[in-house]
Structure formats: C-alpha cells, structure tokens
Design a protein around this motif. Sequence first.
Motif, PDB file in Angstrom:
ATOM      1  N   VAL A  54      13.538   3.355  -0.994  1.00  0.00           N
ATOM      2  CA  VAL A  54      13.395   4.064   0.279  1.00  0.00           C
ATOM      3  C   VAL A  54      12.478   3.278   1.216  1.00  0.00           C
ATOM      4  O   VAL A  54      12.794   3.090   2.397  1.00  0.00           O
ATOM      5  N   ALA A  55      11.355   2.817   0.697  1.00  0.00           N
ATOM      6  CA  ALA A  55      10.402   2.065   1.530  1.00  0.00           C
ATOM      7  C   ALA A  55      11.051   0.817   2.105  1.00  0.00           C
ATOM      8  O   ALA A  55      10.956   0.549   3.306  1.00  0.00           O
ATOM      9  N   TYR A  56      11.732   0.070   1.264  1.00  0.00           N
ATOM     10  CA  TYR A  56      12.345  -1.166   1.732  1.00  0.00           C
ATOM     11  C   TYR A  56      13.495  -0.888   2.690  1.00  0.00           C
ATOM     12  O   TYR A  56      13.678  -1.603   3.680  1.00  0.00           O
ATOM     13  N   ALA A  57      14.256   0.166   2.426  1.00  0.00           N
ATOM     14  CA  ALA A  57      15.364   0.516   3.317  1.00  0.00           C
ATOM     15  C   ALA A  57      14.848   0.867   4.706  1.00  0.00           C
ATOM     16  O   ALA A  57      15.368   0.390   5.719  1.00  0.00           O
TER      17      ALA A  57
ATOM     18  N   LYS B 170       0.838  -1.208   0.000  1.00  0.00           N
ATOM     19  CA  LYS B 170       0.000   0.000   0.000  1.00  0.00           C
ATOM     20  C   LYS B 170       0.870   1.253   0.000  1.00  0.00           C
ATOM     21  O   LYS B 170       0.582   2.220  -0.713  1.00  0.00           O
ATOM     22  N   ALA B 171       1.947   1.247   0.779  1.00  0.00           N
ATOM     23  CA  ALA B 171       2.863   2.397   0.801  1.00  0.00           C
ATOM     24  C   ALA B 171       3.476   2.616  -0.582  1.00  0.00           C
ATOM     25  O   ALA B 171       3.608   3.756  -1.038  1.00  0.00           O
ATOM     26  N   LEU B 172       3.824   1.531  -1.258  1.00  0.00           N
ATOM     27  CA  LEU B 172       4.368   1.648  -2.612  1.00  0.00           C
ATOM     28  C   LEU B 172       3.321   2.187  -3.577  1.00  0.00           C
ATOM     29  O   LEU B 172       3.619   3.045  -4.418  1.00  0.00           O
ATOM     30  N   LYS B 173       2.101   1.725  -3.435  1.00  0.00           N
ATOM     31  CA  LYS B 173       1.015   2.200  -4.296  1.00  0.00           C
ATOM     32  C   LYS B 173       0.737   3.684  -4.064  1.00  0.00           C
ATOM     33  O   LYS B 173       0.363   4.407  -4.983  1.00  0.00           O
ATOM     34  N   MET B 174       0.969   4.140  -2.834  1.00  0.00           N
ATOM     35  CA  MET B 174       0.746   5.552  -2.500  1.00  0.00           C
ATOM     36  C   MET B 174       1.870   6.455  -3.020  1.00  0.00           C
ATOM     37  O   MET B 174       1.791   7.670  -2.894  1.00  0.00           O
ATOM     38  N   GLY B 175       2.920   5.860  -3.575  1.00  0.00           N
ATOM     39  CA  GLY B 175       3.958   6.650  -4.209  1.00  0.00           C
ATOM     40  C   GLY B 175       5.332   6.633  -3.557  1.00  0.00           C
ATOM     41  O   GLY B 175       6.238   7.310  -4.032  1.00  0.00           O
ATOM     42  N   MET B 176       5.511   5.882  -2.499  1.00  0.00           N
ATOM     43  CA  MET B 176       6.831   5.825  -1.880  1.00  0.00           C
ATOM     44  C   MET B 176       7.758   5.013  -2.775  1.00  0.00           C
ATOM     45  O   MET B 176       7.387   3.923  -3.219  1.00  0.00           O
ATOM     46  N   PRO B 177       8.949   5.544  -3.073  1.00  0.00           N
ATOM     47  CA  PRO B 177       9.899   4.779  -3.891  1.00  0.00           C
ATOM     48  C   PRO B 177      10.263   3.458  -3.209  1.00  0.00           C
ATOM     49  O   PRO B 177      10.462   3.417  -1.993  1.00  0.00           O
TER      50      PRO B 177
ATOM     51  N   LEU C  61      17.300  11.441   2.898  1.00  0.00           N
ATOM     52  CA  LEU C  61      17.753  12.803   2.611  1.00  0.00           C
ATOM     53  C   LEU C  61      18.037  12.982   1.124  1.00  0.00           C
ATOM     54  O   LEU C  61      17.709  14.015   0.546  1.00  0.00           O
ATOM     55  N   GLY C  62      18.615  11.957   0.508  1.00  0.00           N
ATOM     56  CA  GLY C  62      18.871  12.017  -0.930  1.00  0.00           C
ATOM     57  C   GLY C  62      17.590  12.067  -1.748  1.00  0.00           C
ATOM     58  O   GLY C  62      17.518  12.726  -2.782  1.00  0.00           O
ATOM     59  N   ARG C  63      16.560  11.419  -1.277  1.00  0.00           N
ATOM     60  CA  ARG C  63      15.260  11.426  -1.964  1.00  0.00           C
ATOM     61  C   ARG C  63      14.637  12.802  -1.924  1.00  0.00           C
ATOM     62  O   ARG C  63      13.939  13.225  -2.855  1.00  0.00           O
ATOM     63  N   MET C  64      14.901  13.540  -0.850  1.00  0.00           N
ATOM     64  CA  MET C  64      14.283  14.857  -0.686  1.00  0.00           C
ATOM     65  C   MET C  64      14.923  15.920  -1.552  1.00  0.00           C
ATOM     66  O   MET C  64      14.357  16.980  -1.729  1.00  0.00           O
ATOM     67  N   HIS C  65      16.111  15.658  -2.082  1.00  0.00           N
ATOM     68  CA  HIS C  65      16.801  16.679  -2.892  1.00  0.00           C
ATOM     69  C   HIS C  65      16.582  16.470  -4.352  1.00  0.00           C
ATOM     70  O   HIS C  65      16.599  15.560  -4.971  1.00  0.00           O
TER      71      HIS C  65
END
Length: 107
Positions: free
Chosen positions: A58-61, A48-55, A103-107
């Motif tokens: 990042v999600a798995y990490a 569900k988190a992946l479907k909501m758009g989380m890469p 942090l890398g995802r946010m930039h």
Amino acid sequence: MLYLVLAVAIAGEIAATVSLKLSEGFTKLWPSVVVVAGYAIAFTMLSKALKMGMPIGVAYAIWSAVGVAAVAIIGWRFLGENLNPTMIVGLVLVVAGVVTLELGRMH
C-alpha cells in the motif's frame, strides 16, 4: 500521522525526480543537490511509514502513483512535456488502482 509521513516521502520523491531533469545529467549544482536531498528524504520517510505499520504494498503503491501523477503534471505544466488524453487515462487508472488497494486494505 502515518499519512503525513508518507506525504513528506512523496514530496521528497517528486522534488528529487523533477530536479533530476533540471540537473541536466548532474551538470547543474543546485538541482543535483535537490536530487540527493529529495531522495534521502523520500526513502527515510518511506521507511518511517513502514516502521509505523503501513503495509509495504500500500505504501509503495500510494508513493509511486502519486509521484507518477504529480511528476507527469509538473512536466506538462512547467517543463513543456506532452500530456495527451491517452496519458491522462493511464494516470487515472494508476490512481484508481491505488484507491482500490487502499479500500481492500480497509476490509
């Protein structure tokens, strides 16, 4: 909301993994039930988190790092397992790596 969904996935994974040890090879009923239910919740909410758009990286990490750290601490605190300074440094490095990914995802 996205991080709440991921937190539920993490909680399910932690409960399932700890219960896996407590099930003693699936010879104890209730811990075995928690293993199956916990992993079902974990994977359902992770998807569900992946479907909501989380890469996925990042999600798995986050999911795996928080799970590893929590299970190690629970094992040490409640199951009599070893947690020495070298292991603590390893856990800190894992968490630091996940923070760096975020942090890398946010930039």
